[in-house]
Design a protein around this motif. Structure first.
Motif, short mmCIF file in Angstrom:
data_model
loop_
_atom_site.label_atom_id
_atom_site.label_comp_id
_atom_site.label_asym_id
_atom_site.label_seq_id
_atom_site.Cartn_x
_atom_site.Cartn_y
_atom_site.Cartn_z
N ARG A 44 -31.64 -48.19 26.78
CA ARG A 44 -32.45 -47.04 26.38
C ARG A 44 -32.77 -47.12 24.90
O ARG A 44 -32.13 -47.87 24.16
N VAL A 45 -33.71 -46.31 24.47
CA VAL A 45 -33.99 -46.18 23.04
C VAL A 45 -32.73 -45.74 22.31
O VAL A 45 -32.46 -46.17 21.18
N ALA A 74 -36.10 -42.48 16.20
CA ALA A 74 -34.82 -42.05 16.77
C ALA A 74 -33.67 -42.42 15.85
O ALA A 74 -32.72 -41.63 15.66
N ALA A 75 -33.72 -43.62 15.26
CA ALA A 75 -32.66 -44.05 14.35
C ALA A 75 -32.61 -43.19 13.10
O ALA A 75 -31.52 -42.88 12.59
N LEU A 76 -33.77 -42.78 12.61
CA LEU A 76 -33.82 -41.92 11.42
C LEU A 76 -33.42 -40.49 11.77
O LEU A 76 -32.60 -39.87 11.08
N GLY A 77 -33.99 -39.95 12.85
CA GLY A 77 -33.68 -38.58 13.25
C GLY A 77 -32.25 -38.40 13.67
O GLY A 77 -31.65 -37.33 13.50
N GLY A 78 -31.65 -39.45 14.25
CA GLY A 78 -30.25 -39.39 14.68
C GLY A 78 -29.27 -39.69 13.57
O GLY A 78 -28.05 -39.60 13.78
N GLY A 79 -29.77 -40.08 12.40
CA GLY A 79 -28.89 -40.40 11.28
C GLY A 79 -28.18 -41.74 11.43
O GLY A 79 -27.19 -42.00 10.75
N LEU A 84 -43.39 -48.23 20.82
CA LEU A 84 -41.98 -48.02 21.10
C LEU A 84 -41.10 -48.46 19.94
O LEU A 84 -40.03 -47.89 19.71
N GLY A 85 -41.55 -49.46 19.18
CA GLY A 85 -40.81 -49.86 17.98
C GLY A 85 -40.75 -48.72 16.98
O GLY A 85 -39.71 -48.47 16.35
N GLY A 86 -41.87 -48.01 16.82
CA GLY A 86 -41.88 -46.85 15.94
C GLY A 86 -41.04 -45.71 16.50
O GLY A 86 -40.36 -45.00 15.74
N THR A 87 -41.07 -45.53 17.82
CA THR A 87 -40.25 -44.49 18.44
C THR A 87 -38.77 -44.77 18.21
O THR A 87 -37.98 -43.86 17.91
N GLY A 120 -43.45 -53.21 20.09
CA GLY A 120 -43.47 -52.12 21.05
C GLY A 120 -43.03 -52.56 22.43
O GLY A 120 -42.44 -53.63 22.61
N SER A 121 -43.33 -51.74 23.42
CA SER A 121 -42.92 -52.03 24.79
C SER A 121 -43.69 -53.21 25.36
O SER A 121 -44.82 -53.50 24.95
N PHE A 122 -43.06 -53.91 26.31
CA PHE A 122 -43.65 -55.06 27.01
C PHE A 122 -44.03 -56.18 26.04
O PHE A 122 -44.93 -56.96 26.32
#
Length: 330
Positions: A111-112, A149-154, A142-145, A63-65
């Motif tokens: 950015r993510v 994003a990678a899954l939702g963005g294809g 943030l790792g899950g986020t 995740g972050s930090f």
């Protein structure tokens, strides 16, 4: 020196024995990002007495930090080390400028969207090339986020995802001041004066985060914001994701509360998914954001459930798990 990959330049930086574990550190320079200076460190954990890794590949996203030490300490303690000893082929990437990954030239603007679109697909391709198998993905915060994003963005094809587990991950918590345009504009002007947010100064972790992440998050949570990037609506895209999913939330996690983690879980498509709340009502300690994965209690109560999930994502990991498909238990 020959590249460790036929796909893009990859250097093996070190191959060390750490007690009973083997630790190989790779440096990937794929050149697929608009910033060609991006390089990613990727650590592979296995058993030192094995000539080659034989287990199922698992990718752990910090995740972050944070950095790879979230998953295993120099003394060989952590979920990553636990899974390696359980026979899994463990891979731990470090995001741009974290841990052994150097800061790229445009680091402050990371950015993510960059991680999801450019970095995770490269990591997935290299690991699948090395192992011949689709990896399981486990992301915290943030790792899950980034994984969402990678899954939702294809950006991650289904054939590169054996399963996806999200710990303390959400994008729905509302920050009401950011819904007021003058407040949001003023905050952006202030933030743009800085290059980074200090994890040590804020006592959030050992790493800094680029200001680009904060500006991106503000856009998501603004008046007409959405979880997405210039190339699409990731939130809407999550409804089309059909891979085995485990979402875990801590009852005492006030940063990423249970209701918000549950909302992400419900948005994900498919029926092969499970939601687990870590609270006293379910027979656990009331876990918070970090100690759900990094604590002695997590070692006893949570790590065995992660192992169970990775061995068979179609079976409930716990008797209190909310399952979105009737699952026959043998």
């Amino acid at each position: 020196m020959h590249s460790s990959s036929t796909l893009f330049p990859v250097a093996l930086l070190s191959a060390e024995r750490r007690g009973d574990l083997s630790e190989d550190v790779y440096r990937i320079k794929a050149g697929n990002s608009p910033d060609p200076s991006v390089e990613l460190a990727l650590t592979r954990l296995g058993m030192a007495d094995q000539t080659r890794a034989q287990g199922v590949p698992v990718i752990l996203l910090h995740g972050s930090f944070s950095n790879r030490r979230f998953w295993y300490s120099p003394k060989g303690i952590g979920l990553g080390a636990y899974l390696a000893r359980a026979g899994f082929d463990v891979w731990i990437p470090e995001m741009r400028g974290h841990g052994l990954s150097p800061r790229n030239r445009q680091w402050r603007h990371n950015r993510v969207a960059d991680y999801a679109c450019h970095d995770l697909p490269v990591i997935a391709a290299f690991i699948q090339e090395k192992t011949g198998q689709a990896p399981h993905w486990v992301g915290h915060s943030l790792g899950g986020t980034t994984l969402a994003a990678a899954l939702g963005g294809g950006y991650l094809e289904p054939e590169r995802v054996a399963s996806a587990a999200f710990f303390g991950t959400q994008v729905s918590r509302v920050y009401w001041p950011l819904k007021v345009p003058p407040v949001a504009w003023g905050a952006r002007l202030v933030l743009k004066r800085f290059a980074q947010i200090s994890g040590t100064r804020l006592k959030r972790g050992p790493e800094d985060e680029p200001i680009g992440l904060a500006l991106e998050s503000m856009r998501w949570h603004g008046l007409f914001g959405r979880f997405g990037g210039k190339q699409g609506d990731w939130w809407a895209g999550l409804a089309d994701v059909d891979v085995p999913v485990l979402a875990v939330a801590g009852a005492a996690d006030f940063q990423d509360p249970v209701w918000a983690c549950r909302k992400l879980f419900e948005q994900l498509g498919g029926e092969r998914k499970q939601f687990l709340r870590l609270g006293r009502e379910e027979g656990f300690d009331a876990f918070g954001h970090v100690d759900m994965l990094v604590s002695k209690a997590a070692q006893a109560q949570v790590w065995p459930l992660v192992e169970r999930w990775l061995r068979d994502p179609l079976l409930p990991v716990h008797e209190t798990t909310v399952v979105r498909e009737p699952v026959a238990v043998n």
